[in-house]
Motif scaffolding. Structure first.
Motif, mmCIF file in Angstrom:
data_model
loop_
_atom_site.group_PDB
_atom_site.id
_atom_site.type_symbol
_atom_site.label_atom_id
_atom_site.label_comp_id
_atom_site.label_asym_id
_atom_site.label_seq_id
_atom_site.Cartn_x
_atom_site.Cartn_y
_atom_site.Cartn_z
ATOM 1 N N ILE A 383 0.817 -1.178 0.076
ATOM 2 C CA ILE A 383 0.066 0.010 0.096
ATOM 3 C C ILE A 383 0.919 1.266 0.048
ATOM 4 N N GLY A 384 2.029 1.146 -0.098
ATOM 5 C CA GLY A 384 3.056 2.333 0.044
ATOM 6 C C GLY A 384 2.817 3.047 1.189
ATOM 7 N N SER A 385 2.915 2.350 2.620
ATOM 8 C CA SER A 385 2.647 3.229 3.687
ATOM 9 C C SER A 385 3.999 3.570 4.443
ATOM 10 N N ARG A 386 4.642 5.025 4.049
ATOM 11 C CA ARG A 386 5.721 5.026 4.918
ATOM 12 C C ARG A 386 5.573 5.182 6.357
ATOM 13 N N ARG A 387 4.664 5.635 6.832
ATOM 14 C CA ARG A 387 4.366 5.590 8.160
ATOM 15 C C ARG A 387 4.480 4.393 8.885
ATOM 16 N N HIS A 388 3.871 3.443 8.291
ATOM 17 C CA HIS A 388 4.091 2.012 8.809
ATOM 18 C C HIS A 388 5.326 1.268 8.929
ATOM 19 N N ALA A 389 5.935 1.835 7.524
ATOM 20 C CA ALA A 389 7.307 1.339 7.118
ATOM 21 C C ALA A 389 8.286 1.689 8.172
ATOM 22 N N ARG A 390 8.239 2.762 8.720
ATOM 23 C CA ARG A 390 9.226 3.370 9.486
ATOM 24 C C ARG A 390 8.805 2.640 10.912
ATOM 25 N N ARG A 391 7.714 2.332 11.427
ATOM 26 C CA ARG A 391 7.481 1.631 12.587
ATOM 27 C C ARG A 391 8.083 0.043 12.702
#
Length: 404
Positions: A383-391
């Motif tokens: 889904i291209g979620s940078r927010r979750h990728a960081r976590r």
């Protein structure tokens, strides 16, 4: 001469008389305008940035066609930064600076402006059926966002907002204009949440400001409360959880009795999350208890297509909050929420898997946390979620340390 970054950009008057330049202005071709500034004034991207107040990285993206300008205020800054004369400003769709003589010696341009405005007003003469179609399109984009993420529908989202804003800006009939404002608020709030997910926080703030303004015009307290509540997440992600909590508390105080039950529950749960980030366990638990007490029966309210909230969603939210305080009940809340997921909320599942991994790591079970991190990473990538990728990256490092 290129000049320094703070010298005004001044193009020769003859440039704006060229057919090529006039066409660029009519099309509101920002990349073309910047190219003219480079060609005829030797302006660098740094100088363009200083003149227009647009970040250099954004200037670069605009010149490559990777971004589009939709805000009238940004067009105003570009026109001022490039020193557009009044006849060029009017071709760009802006008001002249010389009100007493708006057209100077350019009567043809004045006529073109009149014809263009007439055409835009006529094009915006839509009816309730067309508004319903636009609303349906926004809801379809919301469903696609849940499954595919914002990256997959970014172009469609920009086109949708542009279409709604154009219709709203030139709508004459008050009833239609109000309905368009309602759709615009929903759509801008959705775009704002997508920007939060990709960590584009300035864009997220701006989208929510547009959603709030449109909600006020629509005179819809639910939309207004939702946009304000969602904007609090921008503050939290900026590292300002105290202000996020304060905004949510103010929003609840102002609108809590004026909005449907599902949204009241959502606002309470959002306040709990902001308080959890702040580390205020008492406020967090109080807000979670209030959310549980407020949750109506049934999975959804048809009047609130932008709020998806049931017992399983609330259990996920509760787990997300209490995992920060090491609550032993967190695992059961999160497992219950995972059982109730229907497979269409990929962003939510990625967050839930992160919470489960976090809770398991806190209990000293890094091996049990790994499958959840693996699944979360796959979903976040999809889904291209940078927010979750960081976590996920932070939790993965913690899992590695725990197994050493």
């Amino acid at each position: 001469m290129h000049g320094n970054a703070f010298e005004p950009i001044q193009l020769p008057e003859r440039v704006w008389e060229r057919d090529e330049s006039r066409e660029i202005l009519r099309k509101r071709d920002v990349a073309g305008l910047f190219t003219l500034a480079v060609k005829y004034a030797g302006a660098s991207q740094v100088r363009l940035s200083a003149a227009t107040g647009i970040a250099q990285g954004r200037i670069s993206q605009l010149m490559r066609g990777q971004r589009q300008v939709t805000d009238l205020e940004v067009y105003e800054r570009i026109a001022a930064g490039l020193g557009l004369p009044d006849h060029a400003r009017m071709l760009l769709g802006l008001a002249p600076l010389d009100i007493a003589s708006p057209t100077g010696d350019h009567g043809d341009e004045h006529q073109e402006q009149t014809e263009e405005l007439t055409a835009r007003i006529e094009a915006a003469a839509i009816d309730s059926t067309m508004v319903m179609i636009l609303s349906t399109d926004t809801n379809n984009l919301r469903l696609l966002d849940r499954r595919l993420g914002s990256a997959a529908i970014a172009d469609k989202m920009r086109a949708q907002i542009t279409q709604i804003e154009r219709a709203h800006h030139h709508a004459i009939r008050p009833g239609i204009r109000t309905k368009l404002a309602h759709v615009l608020s929903e759509t801008a709030a959705l775009a704002g949440w997508q920007a939060i997910d990709t960590c584009a926080l300035k864009d997220a703030w701006d989208y929510h400001e547009r959603a709030i303004a449109a909600a006020r015009e629509a005179e819809d307290p639910a939309l207004l409360a939702y946009a304000c509540g969602q904007q609090a997440y921008v503050l939290a992600d900026l590292g300002r959880p105290a202000e996020a909590t304060e905004l949510l508390q103010y929003t609840r105080t102002s609108y809590d009795r004026r909005v449907p039950g599902h949204l009241r529950t959502w606002l309470a749960a959002a306040e709990a999350e902001a308080a959890a980030v702040l580390g205020d366990e008492t406020t967090c638990r109080t807000a979670l208890d209030q959310a549980a007490a407020l949750l109506p029966e049934g999975d959804a309210d048809p009047s609130l297509p932008y709020v998806s909230l049931n017992l399983h969603h609330l259990a996920r939210w509760r787990g997300n909050c209490l995992v920060r305080f090491g609550d032993p009940e967190t695992i059961e809340d999160l497992r219950s929420a995972l059982t109730g997921m229907d497979g269409t909320y990929n962003r939510a599942e990625a967050g839930l898997r992160c919470d489960l991994a976090h809770a398991l790591l806190a209990m000293g079970e890094p091996d049990s946390a790994q499958p959840h991190l693996y699944r979360a990473e796959r979903l976040a990538t999809m889904i291209g979620s940078r927010r979750h990728a960081r976590r996920i990256a932070e939790l993965s490092r913690a899992a590695i340390r725990a197994t050493r």
